[in-house]
Scaffold this motif. Structure first.
Motif, mmCIF file in Angstrom:
data_model
loop_
_atom_site.group_PDB
_atom_site.id
_atom_site.type_symbol
_atom_site.label_atom_id
_atom_site.label_comp_id
_atom_site.label_asym_id
_atom_site.label_seq_id
_atom_site.Cartn_x
_atom_site.Cartn_y
_atom_site.Cartn_z
ATOM 1 N N TYR A 68 20.622 8.708 0.437
ATOM 2 C CA TYR A 68 20.123 7.770 1.319
ATOM 3 C C TYR A 68 19.487 7.092 0.495
ATOM 4 C CZ TYR A 68 16.282 8.044 5.228
ATOM 5 O OH TYR A 68 14.659 7.661 5.732
ATOM 6 N N PRO A 69 19.384 5.497 0.844
ATOM 7 C CA PRO A 69 17.987 4.710 0.551
ATOM 8 C C PRO A 69 16.646 5.284 0.811
ATOM 9 C CG PRO A 69 19.220 3.911 3.224
ATOM 10 C CD PRO A 69 19.779 5.040 2.264
ATOM 11 N N ILE A 70 15.481 5.071 0.288
ATOM 12 C CA ILE A 70 14.809 4.790 0.336
ATOM 13 C C ILE A 70 13.651 3.525 0.167
ATOM 14 C CG2 ILE A 70 12.259 6.032 -0.939
ATOM 15 C CD1 ILE A 70 14.023 8.634 -1.932
ATOM 16 N N ARG A 71 13.290 3.441 1.255
ATOM 17 C CA ARG A 71 12.863 1.506 1.489
ATOM 18 C C ARG A 71 11.476 1.861 1.112
ATOM 19 N NH1 ARG A 71 16.598 -1.215 3.575
ATOM 20 N NH2 ARG A 71 18.476 -0.041 4.476
ATOM 21 N N ILE A 72 10.602 0.838 0.917
ATOM 22 C CA ILE A 72 9.061 1.163 1.302
ATOM 23 C C ILE A 72 8.719 1.119 1.855
ATOM 24 C CG2 ILE A 72 6.856 -1.120 0.919
ATOM 25 C CD1 ILE A 72 8.156 -0.966 -2.022
ATOM 26 N N ASP B 253 8.053 -7.802 6.599
ATOM 27 C CA ASP B 253 8.925 -6.505 6.964
ATOM 28 C C ASP B 253 10.133 -7.150 6.196
ATOM 29 O OD1 ASP B 253 10.286 -5.346 9.555
ATOM 30 O OD2 ASP B 253 12.251 -7.224 9.416
ATOM 31 N N GLN B 254 10.854 -7.917 5.389
ATOM 32 C CA GLN B 254 11.556 -7.967 4.526
ATOM 33 C C GLN B 254 11.076 -6.779 3.211
ATOM 34 O OE1 GLN B 254 11.670 -12.022 3.235
ATOM 35 N NE2 GLN B 254 13.792 -12.403 5.332
ATOM 36 N N THR C 293 1.040 -1.362 0.470
ATOM 37 C CA THR C 293 0.032 0.264 0.184
ATOM 38 C C THR C 293 1.577 1.192 -0.246
ATOM 39 O OG1 THR C 293 -1.680 -1.456 1.228
ATOM 40 C CG2 THR C 293 -2.118 1.140 1.073
ATOM 41 N N LEU C 294 0.642 2.230 -1.356
ATOM 42 C CA LEU C 294 1.531 3.235 -1.405
ATOM 43 C C LEU C 294 0.963 4.458 -1.004
ATOM 44 C CD1 LEU C 294 3.418 2.622 -4.232
ATOM 45 C CD2 LEU C 294 4.489 2.141 -2.101
ATOM 46 N N ASP C 295 1.466 5.717 0.043
ATOM 47 C CA ASP C 295 1.145 7.032 0.137
ATOM 48 C C ASP C 295 1.380 8.136 -1.181
ATOM 49 O OD1 ASP C 295 0.399 9.178 0.655
ATOM 50 O OD2 ASP C 295 0.875 8.838 2.946
ATOM 51 N N THR C 296 0.530 8.128 -2.027
ATOM 52 C CA THR C 296 0.442 8.934 -3.027
ATOM 53 C C THR C 296 1.651 10.651 -2.483
ATOM 54 O OG1 THR C 296 -1.598 10.095 -2.816
ATOM 55 C CG2 THR C 296 -1.002 7.490 -4.414
ATOM 56 N N ASN C 297 1.054 10.989 -1.581
ATOM 57 C CA ASN C 297 1.449 12.012 -0.868
ATOM 58 C C ASN C 297 2.819 11.817 -1.007
ATOM 59 O OD1 ASN C 297 -0.078 13.340 -1.392
ATOM 60 N ND2 ASN C 297 -1.289 13.000 0.858
ATOM 61 N N LYS C 298 3.802 10.653 0.045
ATOM 62 C CA LYS C 298 4.950 10.546 -0.016
ATOM 63 C C LYS C 298 5.714 10.164 -1.604
ATOM 64 C CE LYS C 298 4.533 8.905 4.709
ATOM 65 N NZ LYS C 298 4.653 7.977 5.476
ATOM 66 N N GLY D 41 5.148 3.365 2.490
ATOM 67 C CA GLY D 41 3.654 2.912 2.525
ATOM 68 C C GLY D 41 3.864 2.051 3.190
ATOM 69 N N LYS D 42 3.382 0.752 2.853
ATOM 70 C CA LYS D 42 3.634 -0.499 3.932
ATOM 71 C C LYS D 42 3.563 -1.424 3.051
ATOM 72 C CE LYS D 42 -1.239 -0.143 5.995
ATOM 73 N NZ LYS D 42 -1.645 -0.412 7.414
ATOM 74 N N ALA D 43 3.903 -3.071 3.505
ATOM 75 C CA ALA D 43 3.254 -3.910 3.238
ATOM 76 C C ALA D 43 2.447 -4.935 4.114
ATOM 77 C CB ALA D 43 4.658 -4.945 2.354
ATOM 78 N N GLU D 44 2.244 -5.869 3.291
ATOM 79 C CA GLU D 44 1.167 -6.548 4.307
ATOM 80 C C GLU D 44 0.845 -7.568 3.548
ATOM 81 O OE1 GLU D 44 -4.010 -6.206 5.972
ATOM 82 O OE2 GLU D 44 -3.212 -4.910 4.259
ATOM 83 N N ASP D 45 0.893 -8.678 4.711
ATOM 84 C CA ASP D 45 0.880 -10.298 3.818
ATOM 85 C C ASP D 45 -0.634 -10.726 4.782
ATOM 86 O OD1 ASP D 45 1.720 -12.810 4.349
ATOM 87 O OD2 ASP D 45 2.991 -13.574 5.482
ATOM 88 N N SER D 46 -1.398 -10.527 3.073
ATOM 89 C CA SER D 46 -2.717 -11.108 3.205
ATOM 90 C C SER D 46 -2.870 -11.618 1.721
ATOM 91 C CB SER D 46 -3.150 -9.501 2.864
ATOM 92 O OG SER D 46 -4.868 -9.208 2.934
#
Length: 343
Positions: free
Chosen positions: A250-254, A237-238, A186-191, A258-263
């Protein structure tokens, strides 16, 4: 031989002539195939093509029309029609009754293969299927439990579906209403806008870093070692720690976007039993097989599977085509015996 001998032996000879077809009929009766409809070969086939995310007009002009133009050159076509929806194109080809359905389907398959390079990028390989009334679904089995639907889906797929597919006469077992495990990002468009990134950048990073592929080989004297690149991510988490790009070192990560969800994957079908979520297994028989025999074999295999399932998992046969056929045959038997008794 006298005339009286001939007269005495003639009834015996007559009874033998009558007994032969009766014995042969009784012998063939046990091996007689029973089905609801006769096996009829309809020379009809369908071409299903999927282009995810495509609109109706785009599908019509870039997918459906080229496929129709290619198929139209096949001989013996009686009717050609198509149905186009968002991301899906279905072209139905009906041949003349004098043309073999197998030959027509193979010619259609060859014509479609010749234009694969002309279809838009991202188009899935078209699927050519023959229409066969003899391979229709014969049974539906509902699988439910008190646990999460994703766990029920895994049990239904690995412990029930795979074992039912090995039953003699079963052509396919389709799973409906299941929930397949997936990692949703899930990504945040503003970010994304703040870092001047797009969804495509994130998709590219996932494709490049979430891989597992051969890495060649290493020779060590008389030994040869096979190298593999293990880069498959398994936990949320990975995925959160996966680097999309770098900005000024500076590394830009997920997790920064946003966030990752195991679904599970987006559901495209649903099945319910007693107002609760369930998984439905649709059993299809092979063409030319006996519906009653296949249904009986599936029930016997299901009885073998049940003791090995968790206590909270329930399986219910909610549709069985053989029941109607058996009832119809019982009615036919009754009327045959009734007619024979009256005669």
């Amino acid at each position: 031989m006298s005339i009286s001998d001939v007269c005495i032996n003639r009834p015996v000879f007559t009874w033998v002539l009558v007994a032969i077809p009766v014995v042969l009929g009784a012998f063939a009766y046990e091996r007689l195939g029973v089905d609801q409809f006769p096996s009829v070969d309809f020379p009809v086939c369908t071409v299903t093509t999927v282009l995810p995310g495509s609109g109706v007009e785009e599908m019509e002009t870039t997918v459906t029309k080229p496929i129709e133009d290619a198929i139209n050159t096949v001989s013996g076509i009686d009717e050609l029609r198509s149905t186009t929806s968002e991301g899906v194109s279905v072209v139905t080809v009906q041949f003349q009754l004098s043309k073999s359905g197998d030959v027509g389907a193979q010619e259609v398959r060859d014509k479609v293969s010749s234009i694969l390079s002309n279809l838009p990028k991202g188009t899935e390989t078209p699927i050519v299927n023959r229409f066969e009334t003899d391979s229709m679904p014969v049974m539906s089995i509902a699988v439910s439990g008190s646990r999460d639907l994703r766990e029920v889906t895994e049990i239904a797929r690995k412990q029930i579906k795979e074992r039912l597919e090995t039953v003699s006469g079963v052509g396919a077992v389709n799973l409906v209403g299941g929930r397949t495990r997936a990692m949703n990002i899930t990504l945040d468009t503003n970010k994304l806008a703040a870092y001047a990134l797009s969804v495509d950048d994130v998709r590219t990073a996932l494709t490049r870093q979430n891989i597992e592929e051969p890495g060649g080989r290493i020779d060590q004297g008389s030994r040869e070692l096979v190298v593999r690149t293990f880069g498959r991510l398994n936990t949320a988490d990975q995925f959160d720690r996966l680097i999309v790009t770098n900005r000024n070192g500076y590394p830009i990560r997920i997790s920064d976007l946003g966030k990752a969800e195991d679904s599970f994957e987006e559901p495209r079908s649903t099945a319910r039993l007693d107002s609760k979520g369930a998984v439905s297994l649709i059993v299809q028989k092979q063409s030319g097989t006996n519906t009653v025999k296949v249904s009986k074999a599936v029930k016997e295999r299901l009885a073998e599977i049940m003791p090995a399932l968790p206590p909270d998992i329930n399986t219910i046969v909610i549709k069985d085509q053989s029941r109607f056929i058996e009832k119809s045959i019982e009615e036919v038997k009754f009327h045959l015996l009734l007619a024979a008794g009256l005669v």
